[in-house]
Write a protein that holds these residues in place. Structure first.
Motif, PDB file in Angstrom:
ATOM      1  N   ALA A 264     -12.566  -2.500  -3.333  1.00 57.09           N
ATOM      2  CA  ALA A 264     -11.494  -3.470  -2.683  1.00 57.09           C
ATOM      3  C   ALA A 264     -12.098  -4.229  -1.504  1.00 57.09           C
ATOM      4  O   ALA A 264     -11.565  -5.172  -1.335  1.00 57.09           O
ATOM      5  CB  ALA A 264     -10.291  -2.812  -2.215  1.00 57.09           C
ATOM      6  N   ALA A 265     -13.001  -3.645  -0.762  1.00 57.23           N
ATOM      7  CA  ALA A 265     -13.523  -4.740   0.516  1.00 57.23           C
ATOM      8  C   ALA A 265     -13.884  -5.936  -0.094  1.00 57.23           C
ATOM      9  O   ALA A 265     -14.264  -6.773   0.726  1.00 57.23           O
ATOM     10  CB  ALA A 265     -14.434  -3.712   1.263  1.00 57.23           C
ATOM     11  N   GLY A 266     -14.598  -5.854  -1.439  1.00 53.72           N
ATOM     12  CA  GLY A 266     -15.002  -7.054  -1.920  1.00 53.72           C
ATOM     13  C   GLY A 266     -14.137  -8.135  -2.228  1.00 53.72           C
ATOM     14  O   GLY A 266     -14.431  -9.344  -2.544  1.00 53.72           O
ATOM     15  N   LEU A 267     -12.771  -7.712  -2.244  1.00 56.18           N
ATOM     16  CA  LEU A 267     -11.768  -8.734  -2.702  1.00 56.18           C
ATOM     17  C   LEU A 267     -10.805  -9.135  -1.610  1.00 56.18           C
ATOM     18  O   LEU A 267     -10.615 -10.248  -1.588  1.00 56.18           O
ATOM     19  CB  LEU A 267     -10.676  -7.956  -3.804  1.00 56.18           C
ATOM     20  N   MET A 268     -10.549  -8.465  -0.594  1.00 56.76           N
ATOM     21  CA  MET A 268      -9.330  -8.841   0.260  1.00 56.76           C
ATOM     22  C   MET A 268      -9.482  -9.951   0.897  1.00 56.76           C
ATOM     23  O   MET A 268      -8.576 -10.790   1.230  1.00 56.76           O
ATOM     24  CB  MET A 268      -9.371  -7.614   1.440  1.00 56.76           C
ATOM     25  N   ASN A 269     -10.832 -10.484   1.354  1.00 59.19           N
ATOM     26  CA  ASN A 269     -10.976 -12.045   2.067  1.00 59.19           C
ATOM     27  C   ASN A 269     -11.081 -13.035   1.003  1.00 59.19           C
ATOM     28  O   ASN A 269     -11.013 -14.189   1.442  1.00 59.19           O
ATOM     29  CB  ASN A 269     -12.059 -12.052   2.995  1.00 59.19           C
ATOM     30  N   HIS A 270     -11.109 -12.835  -0.356  1.00 64.74           N
ATOM     31  CA  HIS A 270     -11.185 -13.939  -1.337  1.00 64.74           C
ATOM     32  C   HIS A 270     -10.142 -13.860  -2.400  1.00 64.74           C
ATOM     33  O   HIS A 270      -9.955 -14.775  -3.233  1.00 64.74           O
ATOM     34  CB  HIS A 270     -12.700 -13.778  -1.834  1.00 64.74           C
ATOM     35  N   PHE A 271      -9.441 -12.657  -2.217  1.00 69.24           N
ATOM     36  CA  PHE A 271      -8.426 -12.608  -3.523  1.00 69.24           C
ATOM     37  C   PHE A 271      -7.133 -11.847  -2.979  1.00 69.24           C
ATOM     38  O   PHE A 271      -7.209 -10.619  -2.615  1.00 69.24           O
ATOM     39  CB  PHE A 271      -9.267 -11.807  -4.411  1.00 69.24           C
ATOM     40  N   PRO A 272      -6.006 -12.444  -2.668  1.00 72.75           N
ATOM     41  CA  PRO A 272      -4.993 -11.743  -2.022  1.00 72.75           C
ATOM     42  C   PRO A 272      -4.359 -10.804  -2.787  1.00 72.75           C
ATOM     43  O   PRO A 272      -3.894 -10.938  -3.961  1.00 72.75           O
ATOM     44  CB  PRO A 272      -3.921 -12.886  -1.669  1.00 72.75           C
ATOM     45  N   CYS A 273      -4.506  -9.383  -2.436  1.00 74.52           N
ATOM     46  CA  CYS A 273      -4.364  -8.525  -3.077  1.00 74.52           C
ATOM     47  C   CYS A 273      -3.716  -7.243  -2.509  1.00 74.52           C
ATOM     48  O   CYS A 273      -4.049  -7.213  -1.239  1.00 74.52           O
ATOM     49  CB  CYS A 273      -5.323  -8.150  -4.326  1.00 74.52           C
ATOM     50  N   LEU A 274      -3.386  -6.270  -3.384  1.00 75.26           N
ATOM     51  CA  LEU A 274      -2.866  -5.033  -2.782  1.00 75.26           C
ATOM     52  C   LEU A 274      -3.676  -3.700  -3.288  1.00 75.26           C
ATOM     53  O   LEU A 274      -4.099  -4.070  -4.651  1.00 75.26           O
ATOM     54  CB  LEU A 274      -1.401  -4.540  -3.060  1.00 75.26           C
ATOM     55  N   VAL A 275      -3.990  -2.734  -2.620  1.00 78.80           N
ATOM     56  CA  VAL A 275      -4.966  -1.784  -3.207  1.00 78.80           C
ATOM     57  C   VAL A 275      -4.093  -0.549  -3.551  1.00 78.80           C
ATOM     58  O   VAL A 275      -3.233   0.048  -2.518  1.00 78.80           O
ATOM     59  CB  VAL A 275      -6.153  -1.352  -2.448  1.00 78.80           C
ATOM     60  N   ILE A 276      -4.089  -0.184  -4.671  1.00 76.84           N
ATOM     61  CA  ILE A 276      -3.343   1.244  -4.991  1.00 76.84           C
ATOM     62  C   ILE A 276      -4.266   2.313  -5.795  1.00 76.84           C
ATOM     63  O   ILE A 276      -5.061   1.853  -6.692  1.00 76.84           O
ATOM     64  CB  ILE A 276      -2.235   0.890  -6.197  1.00 76.84           C
ATOM     65  N   ARG A 277      -4.461   3.382  -5.174  1.00 80.39           N
ATOM     66  CA  ARG A 277      -5.437   4.409  -5.518  1.00 80.39           C
ATOM     67  C   ARG A 277      -4.770   5.895  -5.844  1.00 80.39           C
ATOM     68  O   ARG A 277      -3.951   6.242  -5.176  1.00 80.39           O
ATOM     69  CB  ARG A 277      -6.404   4.642  -4.325  1.00 80.39           C
ATOM     70  N   GLY A 278      -5.179   6.124  -7.040  1.00 75.90           N
ATOM     71  CA  GLY A 278      -4.548   7.586  -7.395  1.00 75.90           C
ATOM     72  C   GLY A 278      -5.779   8.396  -6.990  1.00 75.90           C
ATOM     73  O   GLY A 278      -6.755   8.226  -6.843  1.00 75.90           O
ATOM     74  N   VAL A 279      -5.320   9.769  -6.348  1.00 72.96           N
ATOM     75  CA  VAL A 279      -6.254  10.677  -5.602  1.00 72.96           C
ATOM     76  C   VAL A 279      -6.880  11.386  -6.885  1.00 72.96           C
ATOM     77  O   VAL A 279      -6.289  12.340  -7.421  1.00 72.96           O
ATOM     78  CB  VAL A 279      -5.727  11.219  -4.475  1.00 72.96           C
ATOM     79  N   CYS A 280      -8.061  11.252  -7.178  1.00 68.55           N
ATOM     80  CA  CYS A 280      -8.656  12.296  -8.214  1.00 68.55           C
ATOM     81  C   CYS A 280      -9.820  13.339  -7.528  1.00 68.55           C
ATOM     82  O   CYS A 280     -10.346  14.260  -8.254  1.00 68.55           O
ATOM     83  CB  CYS A 280      -9.749  11.290  -9.039  1.00 68.55           C
ATOM     84  N   ASP A 281     -10.160  13.008  -6.200  1.00 71.55           N
ATOM     85  CA  ASP A 281     -10.955  14.152  -5.690  1.00 71.55           C
ATOM     86  C   ASP A 281     -10.768  14.111  -4.222  1.00 71.55           C
ATOM     87  O   ASP A 281      -9.962  13.196  -3.409  1.00 71.55           O
ATOM     88  CB  ASP A 281     -12.570  13.770  -6.028  1.00 71.55           C
ATOM     89  N   TYR A 282     -11.625  14.740  -3.399  1.00 70.79           N
ATOM     90  CA  TYR A 282     -11.415  14.788  -2.087  1.00 70.79           C
ATOM     91  C   TYR A 282     -12.430  14.410  -1.210  1.00 70.79           C
ATOM     92  O   TYR A 282     -13.066  14.567  -0.062  1.00 70.79           O
ATOM     93  CB  TYR A 282     -11.311  16.039  -1.247  1.00 70.79           C
TER      94      TYR A 282
END
Length: 441
Positions: A264-282
């Motif tokens: 996601a860090a590659g997107l936020m300053n170039h692609f206005p978006c929201l990040v949604i993550r499902g937790v698959c490990d710790y």
């Protein structure tokens, strides 16, 4: 065939499991696009959710990280110029340090502690006995998405969510997906003590080889608690796969991080978006893929509910994502032009123009000449060394006949950074305003 002009929502996935989950939650599936930008190598699935025209893309097989995500987003915006905002949806590693985060839970990026919802944990500096210090900042999601998050949060608090039921409906419609995308047994959700690591080079299941006495015992969630739970806060993003529970806990404690991911860090300053993550490990050494499919489904189910909070007609009034990027580029271009105006003259003219700048009006300039080295214990040139070179640089800085650039080059480890720090300190004493970029090959 579908026209690319009609799509306003971009949905990006990193893994094939995430891509499948996203496709599964489309309410309608459209034909492939009629045409794409000439250099667009993305694979797309087109469809609709509650009237929203959605385009879904996945990173190339075997490619991960912020740069790959940025390339996918760039190509998507070139081929689908009317996209207004994006969603980065998939899986991540939970940080159960301050909150009761469990496998299958969802983490949604939300502005916290002066951050826009995302912290790039491999773009900063870590100093011994000090907390991690970020040296770059990422934009927050667009208002329309943050408002939708608030609305959905209230709805879930009042009514509860039906995400499990949504996933079950999808799985009933395609039995082939059950083995990989259904919820694993609850007993397979194992959280180990941070200091206990998985046996090196072992691919065996933790339940078979790891010491069960090192498990963190957690009570079952009450009936009145959402399960899975949805957490809102900071997500840490970087190019390194996080498998270090000690660093996970340290950064989570200092920055209130809830989740780690890699794109996601590659997107936020170039692609206005929201990040949604499902937790698959710790985000520890006990990683396994057992929960990946279900976590991807959870994230996609939440994304669908989120889009249903937004009136499609409202999206058409949002600024196009490609225009937002062009606006950023124009600002950069203006700054470059200003620098060119200053550096196009002789050294004496440059010094004269620089003296007209009131540094008190530039609070960010304080300490800037040392950049990311400001707080590190790195030496300058030893007394009596590099004297001839340092003399040449100082003469260049004050001579009216000098060229506008002094180019210092050399192999790695030959002292360019050390010389630059020495010059920066010397120029500060003389009151010079300088720019000393370090270019690494």
């Amino acid at each position: 065939m579908s026209s690319t002009e009609q799509y306003t929502v971009g949905w990006i996935c990193a893994l094939q499991a995430e891509y499948l989950a996203a496709r599964a939650f489309l309410e309608k599936r459209h034909d492939p696009p009629e045409e794409l930008s000439p250099n667009d190598n993305n694979h797309y699935t087109l469809g609709a959710i509650r009237g929203h025209q959605v385009v879904i893309a996945v990173l190339p097989d075997g490619e991960y990280g912020t740069s790959s995500a940025a390339c996918v987003a760039r190509d998507m915006l070139h081929s689908f110029p009317n996209i207004r905002f994006g969603l980065m949806v998939g899986i991540g590693g939970g940080a159960p340090t301050k909150q009761d985060i469990r496998l299958g839970d969802i983490v949604v990026s939300s502005p916290q502690r002066g951050h826009g919802g995302l912290l790039q944990y491999d773009f900063g500096k870590e100093i011994q006995d000090h907390e991690f210090h970020q040296t770059g900042f990422l934009n927050q999601p667009p208002t329309i998405l943050r408002t939708a998050v608030s609305g959905l949060q209230v709805q879930y608090e009042e009514e509860g969510h039906q995400l499990k039921e949504s996933i079950q409906t999808v799985l009933e419609g395609n039995k082939r997906l059950r083995r990989k995308y259904a919820q694993p047994p609850v007993e397979s959700d194992r959280l180990y003590d941070s200091q206990y690591t998985h046996l090196q080079d072992s691919q065996s299941d933790c339940a078979k080889i790891c010491d069960s006495s090192k498990l963190i015992r957690r009570p079952q969630r009450d009936e009145d608690e959402d399960n899975p739970a949805i957490h809102y806060g900071l997500i840490a993003s970087g190019n390194r796969l996080m498998k270090n529970a000690m660093f996970r806990d340290k950064l989570a404690a200092e920055q209130d991080i809830l989740c780690f991911e890699m794109e996601a860090a590659g997107l936020m300053n170039h692609f206005p978006c929201l990040v949604i993550r499902g937790v698959c490990d710790y985000a520890d050494s006990h990683k396994n893929k057992e929960w990946q499919g279900y976590a991807a489904m959870m994230a996609a189910a939440y994304a669908k509910d989120l889009l249903r909070q937004i009136v499609p007609q409202r999206v058409s009034h949002e600024r196009k994502a490609i225009e937002a990027i062009r606006g950023q580029l124009k600002d950069v271009s203006k700054n470059i032009d200003k620098i060119h105006d200053i550096t196009s003259g002789s050294a004496m003219e440059i010094k004269s123009m620089a003296q007209t700048i009131d540094l008190k009006e530039l609070p960010v300039a304080e300490g800037a000449e040392f950049g990311t080295y400001m707080d590190q214990h790195e030496e300058e040139c030893l007394q009596g060394t590099r004297e001839e070179l340092l003399y040449d640089i100082n003469e260049w800085a004050v001579s009216p006949e000098s060229k506008c650039i002094f180019w210092l080059n050399g192999l790695a480890g030959t002292g360019k950074s050390t010389i630059s720090r020495t010059v920066a300190k010397s120029f500060k004493k003389q009151g010079f305003l300088v720019y000393l970029p370090l270019l690494h090959k």
